[in-house]
Scaffold this motif. Sequence first.
Motif, PDB file in Angstrom:
ATOM      1  N   TRP A  99      17.440   8.212   3.772  1.00 39.81           N
ATOM      2  CA  TRP A  99      16.294   7.317   3.896  1.00 39.81           C
ATOM      3  C   TRP A  99      15.182   7.782   2.960  1.00 39.81           C
ATOM      4  CZ3 TRP A  99      16.181   2.861   6.673  1.00 39.81           C
ATOM      5  CH2 TRP A  99      17.204   2.654   7.602  1.00 39.81           C
ATOM      6  N   VAL A 100      14.550   6.839   2.262  1.00 39.99           N
ATOM      7  CA  VAL A 100      13.488   7.138   1.313  1.00 39.99           C
ATOM      8  C   VAL A 100      12.171   6.595   1.863  1.00 39.99           C
ATOM      9  CG1 VAL A 100      12.638   6.676  -1.024  1.00 39.99           C
ATOM     10  CG2 VAL A 100      15.083   7.060  -0.639  1.00 39.99           C
ATOM     11  N   LEU A 101      11.146   7.453   1.902  1.00 41.21           N
ATOM     12  CA  LEU A 101       9.822   7.009   2.320  1.00 41.21           C
ATOM     13  C   LEU A 101       9.303   5.956   1.346  1.00 41.21           C
ATOM     14  CD1 LEU A 101       8.059  10.314   3.387  1.00 41.21           C
ATOM     15  CD2 LEU A 101       8.395   8.283   4.817  1.00 41.21           C
ATOM     16  N   MET A 102       8.695   4.924   1.897  1.00 42.10           N
ATOM     17  CA  MET A 102       8.121   3.863   1.076  1.00 42.10           C
ATOM     18  C   MET A 102       6.620   4.092   0.943  1.00 42.10           C
ATOM     19  SD  MET A 102      10.269   0.657   2.625  1.00 42.10           S
ATOM     20  CE  MET A 102       9.766  -0.484   1.350  1.00 42.10           C
ATOM     21  N   GLU A 103       6.073   3.658  -0.166  1.00 41.43           N
ATOM     22  CA  GLU A 103       4.648   3.786  -0.435  1.00 41.43           C
ATOM     23  C   GLU A 103       3.961   2.462  -0.121  1.00 41.43           C
ATOM     24  OE1 GLU A 103       1.707   4.523  -4.256  1.00 41.43           O
ATOM     25  OE2 GLU A 103       3.842   4.977  -4.434  1.00 41.43           O
ATOM     26  N   GLU A 104       2.891   2.527   0.660  1.00 45.47           N
ATOM     27  CA  GLU A 104       2.126   1.320   0.945  1.00 45.47           C
ATOM     28  C   GLU A 104       1.350   0.914  -0.302  1.00 45.47           C
ATOM     29  OE1 GLU A 104      -1.776   0.409   3.490  1.00 45.47           O
ATOM     30  OE2 GLU A 104      -0.066   1.029   4.726  1.00 45.47           O
ATOM     31  N   ILE A 105       1.491  -0.365  -0.684  1.00 43.05           N
ATOM     32  CA  ILE A 105       0.792  -0.846  -1.877  1.00 43.05           C
ATOM     33  C   ILE A 105      -0.196  -1.965  -1.568  1.00 43.05           C
ATOM     34  CG2 ILE A 105       2.647  -0.115  -3.415  1.00 43.05           C
ATOM     35  CD1 ILE A 105       3.385  -3.165  -3.606  1.00 43.05           C
ATOM     36  N   PHE A 106      -0.177  -2.474  -0.337  1.00 43.80           N
ATOM     37  CA  PHE A 106      -1.109  -3.538   0.037  1.00 43.80           C
ATOM     38  C   PHE A 106      -1.339  -3.490   1.537  1.00 43.80           C
ATOM     39  CE2 PHE A 106      -1.994  -7.842   1.590  1.00 43.80           C
ATOM     40  CZ  PHE A 106      -3.135  -8.140   0.863  1.00 43.80           C
ATOM     41  N   GLN A 107      -2.563  -3.809   1.924  1.00 47.14           N
ATOM     42  CA  GLN A 107      -2.927  -3.855   3.334  1.00 47.14           C
ATOM     43  C   GLN A 107      -3.927  -4.984   3.538  1.00 47.14           C
ATOM     44  OE1 GLN A 107      -4.325  -0.151   4.948  1.00 47.14           O
ATOM     45  NE2 GLN A 107      -5.428  -1.160   6.587  1.00 47.14           N
ATOM     46  N   PRO A 109      -6.223  -6.691   6.878  1.00 43.03           N
ATOM     47  CA  PRO A 109      -7.397  -6.677   6.014  1.00 43.03           C
ATOM     48  C   PRO A 109      -7.522  -5.341   5.306  1.00 43.03           C
ATOM     49  CG  PRO A 109      -8.050  -6.454   8.308  1.00 43.03           C
ATOM     50  CD  PRO A 109      -6.559  -6.647   8.288  1.00 43.03           C
ATOM     51  N   MET A 110      -8.194  -5.350   4.205  1.00 43.00           N
ATOM     52  CA  MET A 110      -8.350  -4.140   3.406  1.00 43.00           C
ATOM     53  C   MET A 110      -9.402  -3.241   4.025  1.00 43.00           C
ATOM     54  SD  MET A 110      -8.229  -5.872  -0.314  1.00 43.00           S
ATOM     55  CE  MET A 110      -7.044  -4.989  -1.281  1.00 43.00           C
ATOM     56  N   ASN A 111      -9.166  -1.940   3.943  1.00 45.01           N
ATOM     57  CA  ASN A 111     -10.161  -0.960   4.410  1.00 45.01           C
ATOM     58  C   ASN A 111     -11.322  -0.924   3.445  1.00 45.01           C
ATOM     59  OD1 ASN A 111      -8.650  -0.214   6.637  1.00 45.01           O
ATOM     60  ND2 ASN A 111      -7.579   1.397   5.529  1.00 45.01           N
ATOM     61  N   SER A 112     -12.531  -0.820   3.967  1.00 42.68           N
ATOM     62  CA  SER A 112     -13.726  -0.765   3.099  1.00 42.68           C
ATOM     63  C   SER A 112     -13.978   0.643   2.638  1.00 42.68           C
ATOM     64  CB  SER A 112     -14.953  -1.243   3.832  1.00 42.68           C
ATOM     65  OG  SER A 112     -14.697  -2.488   4.437  1.00 42.68           O
TER      66      SER A 112
END
Length: 112
Positions: A99-107, A109-112
């Motif tokens: 299993w390969v960890l995935m990188e978050e590229i979008f969220q 609502p966006m954090n300020s």
Amino acid sequence: MRYTLALDLKDDPQAISEYESYHQAVWPEVLDSLRDSGIKEMRIYRTGNRLFMIIETTPGFSFEAKAAADASNSRVCDWEALMERFQQRLPWAEPGKKWVLMEEIFQFPMNS
């Protein structure tokens, strides 16, 4: 903590069906090992032969500690060997890693 991971299955409809069948009745010892390691929740999704896993863990969770505990649990080792028959590593996976960890590229609502 939340982690997302990916893995491919061998592109064989019969093998994929068998893999899914095993996951309808995961061995109790495997479920115990997940719980004991600090995994509170796990979900696996599939599209084609690609798997996507989301795990929610306790703050003290460690992939290294889970791997060490699993290596000393013969029933978990048997399960992993069985699952290995259906799985294929992603081309960019490190040696010895499934299993390969995935990188978050979008969220949103966006954090300020």
